[in-house]
Design an enzyme around this catalytic site. Structure first.
Site, PDB file in Angstrom:
ATOM      1  N   SER A  12       0.831  -1.217   0.000  1.00 48.77           N
ATOM      2  CA  SER A  12       0.000   0.000   0.000  1.00 48.77           C
ATOM      3  C   SER A  12       0.866   1.268   0.000  1.00 48.77           C
ATOM      4  CB  SER A  12      -0.944   0.013   1.209  1.00 48.77           C
ATOM      5  OG  SER A  12      -0.259   0.292   2.412  1.00 48.77           O
ATOM      6  N   ASN A  13       2.042   1.218   0.603  1.00 49.40           N
ATOM      7  CA  ASN A  13       2.929   2.391   0.548  1.00 49.40           C
ATOM      8  C   ASN A  13       3.505   2.555  -0.860  1.00 49.40           C
ATOM      9  OD1 ASN A  13       3.511   3.911   3.187  1.00 49.40           O
ATOM     10  ND2 ASN A  13       3.325   1.782   3.814  1.00 49.40           N
ATOM     11  N   LEU A  89      10.658  -6.358   4.984  1.00 50.00           N
ATOM     12  CA  LEU A  89      10.949  -6.906   6.319  1.00 50.00           C
ATOM     13  C   LEU A  89      12.351  -7.475   6.464  1.00 50.00           C
ATOM     14  CD1 LEU A  89       7.509  -8.571   7.133  1.00 50.00           C
ATOM     15  CD2 LEU A  89       8.380  -6.327   7.791  1.00 50.00           C
ATOM     16  N   LYS A  90      13.183  -7.273   5.443  1.00 48.06           N
ATOM     17  CA  LYS A  90      14.541  -7.823   5.520  1.00 48.06           C
ATOM     18  C   LYS A  90      15.555  -6.693   5.710  1.00 48.06           C
ATOM     19  CE  LYS A  90      13.623 -12.136   4.995  1.00 48.06           C
ATOM     20  NZ  LYS A  90      13.810 -13.010   6.174  1.00 48.06           N
ATOM     21  N   ASN A 106      13.148   4.342   4.781  1.00 50.71           N
ATOM     22  CA  ASN A 106      12.216   3.327   5.276  1.00 50.71           C
ATOM     23  C   ASN A 106      11.059   4.036   5.965  1.00 50.71           C
ATOM     24  OD1 ASN A 106      11.258   0.688   5.985  1.00 50.71           O
ATOM     25  ND2 ASN A 106      11.970   1.074   8.066  1.00 50.71           N
ATOM     26  N   HIS A 108       8.273   3.534   9.013  1.00 51.92           N
ATOM     27  CA  HIS A 108       8.016   2.690  10.180  1.00 51.92           C
ATOM     28  C   HIS A 108       6.710   3.164  10.822  1.00 51.92           C
ATOM     29  CE1 HIS A 108       8.971   0.006  13.498  1.00 51.92           C
ATOM     30  NE2 HIS A 108       8.623   0.979  14.322  1.00 51.92           N
ATOM     31  N   GLU A 178       1.121   7.217   6.962  1.00 55.05           N
ATOM     32  CA  GLU A 178       2.282   6.710   6.198  1.00 55.05           C
ATOM     33  C   GLU A 178       2.154   7.109   4.732  1.00 55.05           C
ATOM     34  OE1 GLU A 178       3.065   2.501   6.730  1.00 55.05           O
ATOM     35  OE2 GLU A 178       2.049   2.582   8.662  1.00 55.05           O
TER      36      GLU A 178
HETATM   37  C1  GRF Z   1       3.198  -0.662   7.016  1.00 54.33           C
HETATM   38  O1  GRF Z   1       2.631  -0.524   8.294  1.00 54.33           O
HETATM   39  C2  GRF Z   1       4.572  -0.056   7.021  1.00 54.33           C
HETATM   40  O2  GRF Z   1       4.727   0.942   7.994  1.00 54.33           O
HETATM   41  C3  GRF Z   1       5.443  -1.182   7.375  1.00 54.33           C
HETATM   42  O3  GRF Z   1       4.895  -2.280   6.671  1.00 54.33           O
HETATM   43  C4  GRF Z   1       3.457  -2.142   6.727  1.00 54.33           C
HETATM   44  C5  GRF Z   1       2.822  -2.627   5.452  1.00 54.33           C
HETATM   45  O4  GRF Z   1       3.160  -1.759   4.447  1.00 54.33           O
HETATM   46  N1  GRF Z   1       6.804  -0.882   7.040  1.00 54.33           N
HETATM   47  P1  GRF Z   1       2.526  -1.883   2.962  1.00 54.33           P
HETATM   48  O5  GRF Z   1       1.020  -1.809   3.086  1.00 54.33           O
HETATM   49  O6  GRF Z   1       2.934  -3.241   2.405  1.00 54.33           O
HETATM   50  O7  GRF Z   1       3.105  -0.731   2.222  1.00 54.33           O
END
Ligand code: GRF
Length: 204
Positions: A12-13, A89-90, A106, A108, A178
């Site tokens: 989503s970001n 996540l890595k 990044n 957060h 975000e």
């Molecule tokens: C979000 O909460 C972001 O802050 C974290 O991962 C989560 C999912 O992000 N880093 P996204 O929807 O896959 O962009």
């Protein structure tokens, strides 16, 4: 500015970054979407936008050196100048952090330095915020260095913690922020409005 987006999840970001570019609010181009998960929703978003969608994971390599060499090749092949971790996540290999010093961001879902570090991702973050009794939470965009969630902070924005919040309701309120601040941070870098002095980042 040529951006490489790294994502492990739904993206989503990543979508928020694409939306800002398509609205003409972010003078940048996404050159690739890279994921360590072959089933990441972000890969599907990339494909439907005609953006190279690359699955690359350290698990495919015998050691970190061969993985980071391949990662650097891929970044070079796609002319990536700036990296945006978006739900990734890595850890980014130290060799890549060094070459892209101050050019990796990044996002957060909390107000770093609180509620950050290894294991602090997704619902774990919001559970910890609620358990702490904090009255505000929010999101942080920071520069990525060799340690999890520790690099210089670029932008933060707060949200209220409500009395009957669950990790899900808080996550949703933070996620909306975000999607606002990540494109803003990338825009500042794309427009050279960022100065880094003694480890502190200022946008002007
Ligand atoms: C979000 O909460 C972001 O802050 C974290 O991962 C989560 C999912 O992000 N880093 P996204 O929807 O896959 O962009």
């Amino acid at each position: 500015m040529n951006i490489g987006v790294f994502a492990s999840g739904r993206g989503s970001n990543f979508q928020a970054i694409l939306n800002a570019i398509q609205r003409g609010e972010l003078p940048a181009r996404v050159m690739l979407l890279l994921s360590n998960r072959s089933d990441a929703g972000a890969l599907a978003i990339a494909r439907s936008n005609g953006i190279p969608a690359i699955h690359l994971s350290q698990k495919q390599f015998p050691d970190e050196n061969s993985y980071s060499a391949k990662l650097l090749d891929v970044l070079r092949e796609h002319d990536v100048q700036f990296i945006a971790l978006a739900g990734y996540l890595k850890m980014v290999p130290a060799a890549v952090v060094r070459i892209y010093r101050n050019r990796i961001l990044n996002i957060h879902p909390a107000l770093l330095p609180s509620f950050g570090g290894p294991g602090m991702y997704g619902h774990y973050v919001h559970e910890a915020v609620l358990a702490s009794g904090a009255k505000v939470s929010g999101a942080t965009v920071h520069i990525v260095d060799e340690e999890y969630d520790r690099g210089p902070i670029v932008i933060q924005k707060t949200v209220p913690v409500e009395q009957h919040d669950t990790p899900e309701t808080l996550a949703e309120r933070v996620l909306a922020v975000e999607h606002e601040i990540y494109p803003q941070a990338l825009k500042a870098f794309a427009e050279n409005r960022v100065t880094i002095e003694e480890g502190f980042v200022w946008i002007h």
